[in-house]
Write a protein that holds these residues in place. Structure first.
Motif, PDB file in Angstrom:
ATOM      1  N   THR A   1     -27.850 -17.513 -21.011  1.00 52.05           N
ATOM      2  CA  THR A   1     -27.188 -16.822 -19.915  1.00 52.05           C
ATOM      3  C   THR A   1     -26.324 -17.801 -19.136  1.00 52.05           C
ATOM      4  OG1 THR A   1     -28.921 -17.205 -18.297  1.00 52.05           O
ATOM      5  CG2 THR A   1     -29.141 -15.227 -19.669  1.00 52.05           C
ATOM      6  N   CYS A   2     -25.502 -17.267 -18.282  1.00 47.31           N
ATOM      7  CA  CYS A   2     -24.637 -18.110 -17.456  1.00 47.31           C
ATOM      8  C   CYS A   2     -25.479 -18.988 -16.521  1.00 47.31           C
ATOM      9  CB  CYS A   2     -23.679 -17.223 -16.653  1.00 47.31           C
ATOM     10  SG  CYS A   2     -22.474 -18.159 -15.693  1.00 47.31           S
ATOM     11  N   GLU A   3     -26.523 -18.415 -15.951  1.00 43.49           N
ATOM     12  CA  GLU A   3     -27.370 -19.171 -15.021  1.00 43.49           C
ATOM     13  C   GLU A   3     -28.019 -20.366 -15.702  1.00 43.49           C
ATOM     14  OE1 GLU A   3     -27.368 -15.780 -15.159  1.00 43.49           O
ATOM     15  OE2 GLU A   3     -26.322 -15.539 -13.263  1.00 43.49           O
ATOM     16  N   GLN A   4     -28.487 -20.176 -16.930  1.00 45.63           N
ATOM     17  CA  GLN A   4     -29.097 -21.278 -17.670  1.00 45.63           C
ATOM     18  C   GLN A   4     -28.077 -22.367 -17.979  1.00 45.63           C
ATOM     19  OE1 GLN A   4     -30.536 -18.817 -20.833  1.00 45.63           O
ATOM     20  NE2 GLN A   4     -32.645 -18.906 -20.104  1.00 45.63           N
ATOM     21  N   THR A   5     -26.868 -21.963 -18.339  1.00 48.65           N
ATOM     22  CA  THR A   5     -25.822 -22.931 -18.644  1.00 48.65           C
ATOM     23  C   THR A   5     -25.428 -23.714 -17.399  1.00 48.65           C
ATOM     24  OG1 THR A   5     -25.012 -21.483 -20.387  1.00 48.65           O
ATOM     25  CG2 THR A   5     -23.518 -23.217 -19.634  1.00 48.65           C
ATOM     26  N   VAL A   6     -25.307 -23.031 -16.280  1.00 49.64           N
ATOM     27  CA  VAL A   6     -24.956 -23.685 -15.022  1.00 49.64           C
ATOM     28  C   VAL A   6     -26.057 -24.672 -14.627  1.00 49.64           C
ATOM     29  CG1 VAL A   6     -24.629 -23.257 -12.552  1.00 49.64           C
ATOM     30  CG2 VAL A   6     -23.419 -21.864 -14.232  1.00 49.64           C
ATOM     31  N   TYR A   7     -27.303 -24.279 -14.818  1.00 54.33           N
ATOM     32  CA  TYR A   7     -28.429 -25.174 -14.536  1.00 54.33           C
ATOM     33  C   TYR A   7     -28.349 -26.427 -15.414  1.00 54.33           C
ATOM     34  CZ  TYR A   7     -33.236 -26.857 -14.282  1.00 54.33           C
ATOM     35  OH  TYR A   7     -34.346 -27.638 -14.122  1.00 54.33           O
ATOM     36  N   LEU A   8     -28.066 -26.233 -16.691  1.00 55.77           N
ATOM     37  CA  LEU A   8     -27.946 -27.359 -17.619  1.00 55.77           C
ATOM     38  C   LEU A   8     -26.785 -28.281 -17.230  1.00 55.77           C
ATOM     39  CD1 LEU A   8     -28.891 -28.787 -20.169  1.00 55.77           C
ATOM     40  CD2 LEU A   8     -27.435 -27.249 -21.482  1.00 55.77           C
ATOM     41  N   LEU A   9     -25.645 -27.702 -16.838  1.00 55.28           N
ATOM     42  CA  LEU A   9     -24.511 -28.516 -16.380  1.00 55.28           C
ATOM     43  C   LEU A   9     -24.915 -29.367 -15.176  1.00 55.28           C
ATOM     44  CD1 LEU A   9     -21.571 -25.956 -16.641  1.00 55.28           C
ATOM     45  CD2 LEU A   9     -21.816 -28.062 -17.957  1.00 55.28           C
ATOM     46  N   SER A  10     -25.655 -28.779 -14.246  1.00 52.26           N
ATOM     47  CA  SER A  10     -26.105 -29.520 -13.065  1.00 52.26           C
ATOM     48  C   SER A  10     -27.003 -30.683 -13.448  1.00 52.26           C
ATOM     49  CB  SER A  10     -26.878 -28.595 -12.116  1.00 52.26           C
ATOM     50  OG  SER A  10     -26.077 -27.547 -11.674  1.00 52.26           O
ATOM     51  N   LEU A  11     -27.933 -30.419 -14.350  1.00 55.13           N
ATOM     52  CA  LEU A  11     -28.839 -31.475 -14.816  1.00 55.13           C
ATOM     53  C   LEU A  11     -28.084 -32.605 -15.507  1.00 55.13           C
ATOM     54  CD1 LEU A  11     -32.001 -29.734 -16.230  1.00 55.13           C
ATOM     55  CD2 LEU A  11     -31.950 -31.858 -14.958  1.00 55.13           C
ATOM     56  N   LEU A  19     -20.071 -38.286 -17.453  1.00 54.22           N
ATOM     57  CA  LEU A  19     -19.892 -37.404 -18.598  1.00 54.22           C
ATOM     58  C   LEU A  19     -18.749 -36.412 -18.377  1.00 54.22           C
ATOM     59  CD1 LEU A  19     -21.526 -37.047 -21.245  1.00 54.22           C
ATOM     60  CD2 LEU A  19     -22.793 -35.250 -20.087  1.00 54.22           C
ATOM     61  N   LEU A  20     -17.979 -36.154 -19.429  1.00 57.44           N
ATOM     62  CA  LEU A  20     -16.956 -35.109 -19.377  1.00 57.44           C
ATOM     63  C   LEU A  20     -17.626 -33.796 -19.772  1.00 57.44           C
ATOM     64  CD1 LEU A  20     -13.953 -36.946 -21.056  1.00 57.44           C
ATOM     65  CD2 LEU A  20     -14.289 -36.467 -18.635  1.00 57.44           C
ATOM     66  N   LEU A  21     -17.746 -32.874 -18.812  1.00 54.52           N
ATOM     67  CA  LEU A  21     -18.426 -31.596 -19.030  1.00 54.52           C
ATOM     68  C   LEU A  21     -17.437 -30.451 -18.874  1.00 54.52           C
ATOM     69  CD1 LEU A  21     -21.668 -32.163 -16.927  1.00 54.52           C
ATOM     70  CD2 LEU A  21     -21.484 -32.049 -19.403  1.00 54.52           C
ATOM     71  N   PRO A  22     -17.201 -29.693 -19.932  1.00 54.29           N
ATOM     72  CA  PRO A  22     -16.238 -28.594 -19.824  1.00 54.29           C
ATOM     73  C   PRO A  22     -16.827 -27.336 -19.191  1.00 54.29           C
ATOM     74  CG  PRO A  22     -17.057 -28.741 -22.056  1.00 54.29           C
ATOM     75  CD  PRO A  22     -17.678 -29.894 -21.298  1.00 54.29           C
ATOM     76  N   ALA A  23     -16.017 -26.702 -18.364  1.00 52.99           N
ATOM     77  CA  ALA A  23     -16.303 -25.350 -17.874  1.00 52.99           C
ATOM     78  C   ALA A  23     -15.553 -24.437 -18.837  1.00 52.99           C
ATOM     79  CB  ALA A  23     -15.825 -25.177 -16.442  1.00 52.99           C
ATOM     80  N   THR A  24     -16.237 -23.902 -19.804  1.00 52.58           N
ATOM     81  CA  THR A  24     -15.600 -23.205 -20.918  1.00 52.58           C
ATOM     82  C   THR A  24     -15.202 -21.774 -20.582  1.00 52.58           C
ATOM     83  OG1 THR A  24     -17.708 -22.409 -21.770  1.00 52.58           O
ATOM     84  CG2 THR A  24     -16.970 -24.583 -22.536  1.00 52.58           C
ATOM     85  N   GLY A  38     -19.554 -22.922 -13.188  1.00 54.24           N
ATOM     86  CA  GLY A  38     -19.722 -24.143 -13.972  1.00 54.24           C
ATOM     87  C   GLY A  38     -19.107 -25.344 -13.274  1.00 54.24           C
ATOM     88  N   LEU A  39     -17.915 -25.159 -12.725  1.00 55.40           N
ATOM     89  CA  LEU A  39     -17.254 -26.249 -11.993  1.00 55.40           C
ATOM     90  C   LEU A  39     -18.048 -26.636 -10.748  1.00 55.40           C
ATOM     91  CD1 LEU A  39     -13.590 -25.015 -12.346  1.00 55.40           C
ATOM     92  CD2 LEU A  39     -14.521 -27.138 -13.289  1.00 55.40           C
TER      93      LEU A  39
END
Length: 95
Positions: A1-11, A19-24, A38-39
């Motif tokens: 889900t989006c929430e899980q992805t956002v949590y992972l980006l934060s971590l 790290l270069l992290l894309p907001a896809t 994501g941003l």
């Protein structure tokens, strides 16, 4: 889900600050404000679709992809709406 992805980006941002992290576009496809979230969570890369509008459908990887009917500049406006700054330089990691 989006929430899980956002949590992972934060971590990832906390663990690896450089790290270069894309907001896809996929984030924006599963939730209307997904890429912006994501941003805000720590992503620092956006990859605009620069293909001409007339041929974008030929390169669709999934249905409902974000920004397929907009010029790249219009879609990038979403990035600045959450307080991010656009940089057009190379994406080298600064150590």
């Amino acid at each position: 889900t989006c929430e899980q992805t956002v949590y992972l980006l934060s971590l990832l941002r906390l663990i690896q600050p450089n790290l270069l992290l894309p907001a896809t576009t996929a984030l924006g496809t599963i939730r209307p404000d997904g890429r912006e979230r994501g941003l805000q969570a720590g992503a620092n890369v956006v990859m605009p679709n620069l293909s001409p509008l007339g041929v974008r459908k030929k390169y669709a990887l999934y249905d409902g992809k974000l920004c397929t009917g907009e010029e790249a500049a219009q879609c990038i406006g979403r990035v600045t709406s959450v307080g991010c700054r656009i940089v057009t330089a190379r994406g080298d990691i600064i150590r």
